[in-house]
Design a protein around this motif. Structure first.
Motif, short mmCIF file in Angstrom:
data_model
loop_
_atom_site.label_atom_id
_atom_site.label_comp_id
_atom_site.label_asym_id
_atom_site.label_seq_id
_atom_site.Cartn_x
_atom_site.Cartn_y
_atom_site.Cartn_z
N ALA A 162 -5.80 -82.52 22.56
CA ALA A 162 -6.58 -82.70 21.31
C ALA A 162 -7.69 -81.65 21.22
O ALA A 162 -7.97 -81.13 20.14
N ASN A 163 -8.31 -81.33 22.36
CA ASN A 163 -9.35 -80.29 22.36
C ASN A 163 -8.75 -78.93 22.05
O ASN A 163 -9.33 -78.15 21.28
N ALA A 182 -30.77 -89.06 16.50
CA ALA A 182 -30.64 -87.66 16.94
C ALA A 182 -30.22 -87.60 18.41
O ALA A 182 -29.37 -86.81 18.80
N LEU A 183 -30.79 -88.48 19.23
CA LEU A 183 -30.42 -88.50 20.65
C LEU A 183 -28.97 -88.96 20.82
O LEU A 183 -28.22 -88.44 21.65
N MET A 184 -28.58 -89.96 20.01
CA MET A 184 -27.19 -90.45 20.08
C MET A 184 -26.22 -89.31 19.77
O MET A 184 -25.22 -89.13 20.45
N ARG A 185 -26.54 -88.56 18.74
CA ARG A 185 -25.68 -87.42 18.38
C ARG A 185 -25.63 -86.39 19.51
O ARG A 185 -24.59 -85.81 19.79
N GLY A 186 -26.79 -86.19 20.13
CA GLY A 186 -26.85 -85.23 21.24
C GLY A 186 -26.00 -85.68 22.41
O GLY A 186 -25.27 -84.89 23.02
N VAL A 187 -26.05 -86.96 22.73
CA VAL A 187 -25.26 -87.51 23.83
C VAL A 187 -23.77 -87.32 23.52
O VAL A 187 -22.98 -86.91 24.36
N ARG A 188 -23.42 -87.63 22.27
CA ARG A 188 -22.02 -87.48 21.88
C ARG A 188 -21.55 -86.04 22.08
O ARG A 188 -20.45 -85.79 22.56
N LYS A 189 -22.41 -85.10 21.73
CA LYS A 189 -22.07 -83.67 21.85
C LYS A 189 -21.80 -83.30 23.31
O LYS A 189 -20.93 -82.47 23.60
N VAL A 190 -22.51 -83.93 24.22
CA VAL A 190 -22.32 -83.62 25.64
C VAL A 190 -21.00 -84.20 26.14
O VAL A 190 -20.23 -83.54 26.84
N ASP A 228 -18.45 -85.11 24.25
CA ASP A 228 -17.31 -84.76 23.40
C ASP A 228 -17.68 -83.54 22.57
O ASP A 228 -17.89 -83.63 21.35
N PRO A 229 -17.76 -82.35 23.22
CA PRO A 229 -18.32 -81.17 22.54
C PRO A 229 -17.59 -80.80 21.26
O PRO A 229 -18.20 -80.29 20.31
#
Ligand code: 2HG
Ligand code: ZN
Length: 461
Positions: A58-59, A438-446, A448-449
């Motif tokens: 998928a990536n 904003a932190l939740m989004r940041g965690v998600r990015k880590v 699931d980039p």
């Protein structure tokens, strides 16, 4: 031309893939029924290695994945309506092991909750999280939404029963979170971050669950009450004097629907509110104590009638009055709110909310029920026949916005136990601050980039 899906089949030759229209329809929706399913295909991995292979694929191809359990969710968290690959964990439904010393049961994510209960009982123990969809929901879905249910008052939510998790993160890494340790003070607890993350951080491929001693034998009581205030008074009284396992309320409108759906009436007469409660009653003394408390409530006028189940069949019949509500309302296309406030804030919140609902839904049937002892109310708004689906949802969303405002002032949550998914996404900021989101989004990015895991759920993709 080789499609991305052909390439997946070539990479993982034993992966089961479904592409028939009937399968796309079946696996592309959950209990919300609001969105038209339109997944790319359905993958049914048999093990963690296949899940990892799917996530890596998928990536590489930037294909969105929708992790899928029993699809009993009520917030659209497992909906696939935009060409996603649904990853159904339904074949990964086995017990991996039991550890008597640790009192843990390790299971695959596709195991239905009811099967988890049965597996725990084989060892003389219980997995105490429980709710009406136990036969169809899966433990992986329970973890993804931090499911609560009817015994939170005694045992807490799913979060409290997770000793460890194996998770394939959105970047394809297989993580072993917390190693099922009781004590582990070694930094961030990613296990708890995954619980309630609605499939946006990783796909749970194995869960080690804590088990508990079975509770003492219980009694089940149905109460009829004159007002919502009385429900709160009786809750305080019963909680102070009995060892509660459950304290669930519903209204006469809910009862009417359940009875029309085939349940048996247990109390004659019409009353505005009902409570099903269960409490430890292992001996004559505790049973006597329950009768005394009931008598006091009756005398004070906070209870008008009641019945105590005399057999497990009768107890099941009383429970059906509460547990059958969701199913009985389903034909009326309900719009669901699932809100919570601190237990201490319930009375003030209720008064404001009652006024709001009466004002905003003057000619619409609104059904209340839920886990009042946890500060959690379910508000189901039933679609009138003469209103189109779209007009009805627009009206409900307008009211939900107002409700979110009321919740904000009372420090509550727009989703107590069903998750944010698609349904509650516009209201997340009534419960979480901008800094938190904003932190939740940041965690998600880590985790699931490339944003391939359940995009659009929880927050906008
Ligand atoms: C319950 O408590 C479930 O029965 C479903 O959380 C609630 O249908 C609902 O709104
Ligand atoms: Zn509930």
């Amino acid at each position: 031309m080789t499609t991305a899906l052909d390439e997946l089949a070539a990479r993982l030759p034993s992966l089961r893939l479904l592409r028939e229209p009937g399968d796309l329809e079946h696996y592309g929706r959950d209990w919300t029924r609001r969105w038209t399913p339109a997944p790319l295909a359905i993958a049914l991995p048999a093990n963690a290695a296949e899940v990892q292979g799917i996530v890596r694929w998928a990536n590489d191809h930037r294909v969105a994945l929708v992790p899928s359990g029993g699809r009993t969710g009520l917030s659209g968290g497992a909906v696939a309506a935009h060409g996603e690959l649904v990853v159904s964990l339904s074949r990964m439904n086995h017990v991996v092991g039991f550890d008597a010393a640790d009192r843990t049961l390790t299971v695959e994510p596709g195991m239905p909750l009811e099967a988890v209960h049965a597996a725990a009982r084989e060892h003389g123990l219980i997995y105490p999280v429980d709710f009406a969809s136990r036969g169809s929901c899966s433990i992986g879905g329970n973890i993804a939404t931090n499911a609560g249910g009817i015994r939170v008052i005694r045992y807490g939510t799913t979060r409290e029963w997770i000793a460890g998790l194996k998770v394939v993160a959105g970047n394809g890494e297989l993580l072993e979170l917390n190693r099922s340790l009781v004590k582990n003070s070694s930094g961030y607890d990613f296990r708890q971050l995954v619980v309630g993350s609605e499939g946006t951080l990783g796909i749970v491929v194995e869960a080690t669950l804590k088990l508990a001693e079975p509770p003492p034998p219980a009694q089940t009581m149905l109460l009829a009450l004159p007002s919502m205030d009385a429900v709160l008074v009786v809750f305080r009284l019963f909680r102070a004097r009995l060892a509660l396992q459950a304290f669930e309320f519903f209204t006469d409108i809910a009862l009417r629907h359940v009875l029309a759906h085939g349940a048996q009436r247990a109390i004659d007469g019409e009353f505005p509110y009902y409570v099903v409660t269960e409490y430890d009653a292992p001996d004559a003394a505790t049973q006597e104590a329950a009768l005394t408390v009931f008598g006091e409530a009756l005398e004070a006028g906070s209870v008008v009638d009641g019945v105590i189940a005399q057999s497990s069949a009768q107890a099941a019949a009383l429970w059906r009055l509460r547990e059958g509500i969701t199913e009985s309302l389903a034909p009326h296309k309900p719009y669901k709110n699932d809100v919570s406030v601190r237990i201490g804030a319930v009375p003030a919140f209720l008064h404001e909310m009652q006024a709001l609902l009466a004002r905003e839904y003057p000619h619409i049937e609104v059904v209340w029920f839920g886990h009042i002892g946890d500060g959690n109310l379910h508000i189901n708004v039933l679609k009138p026949d003469d209103l189109s689906d779209d007009a009805f949802i627009a009206q409900c969303e307008h009211v939900t916005k107002l409700l979110a405002g009321v919740l904000k002032t009372h420090g509550g949550s727009i989703s107590a136990e069903h998750g944010i998914g698609l349904v509650k996404r516009p209201y997340l900021d009534s419960t979480r601050s901008a800094a938190e989101i904003a932190l939740m989004r940041g965690v998600r990015k880590v985790f699931d980039p490339n944003g391939i895991l359940n995009p659009g759920k929880l927050f906008e993709a």
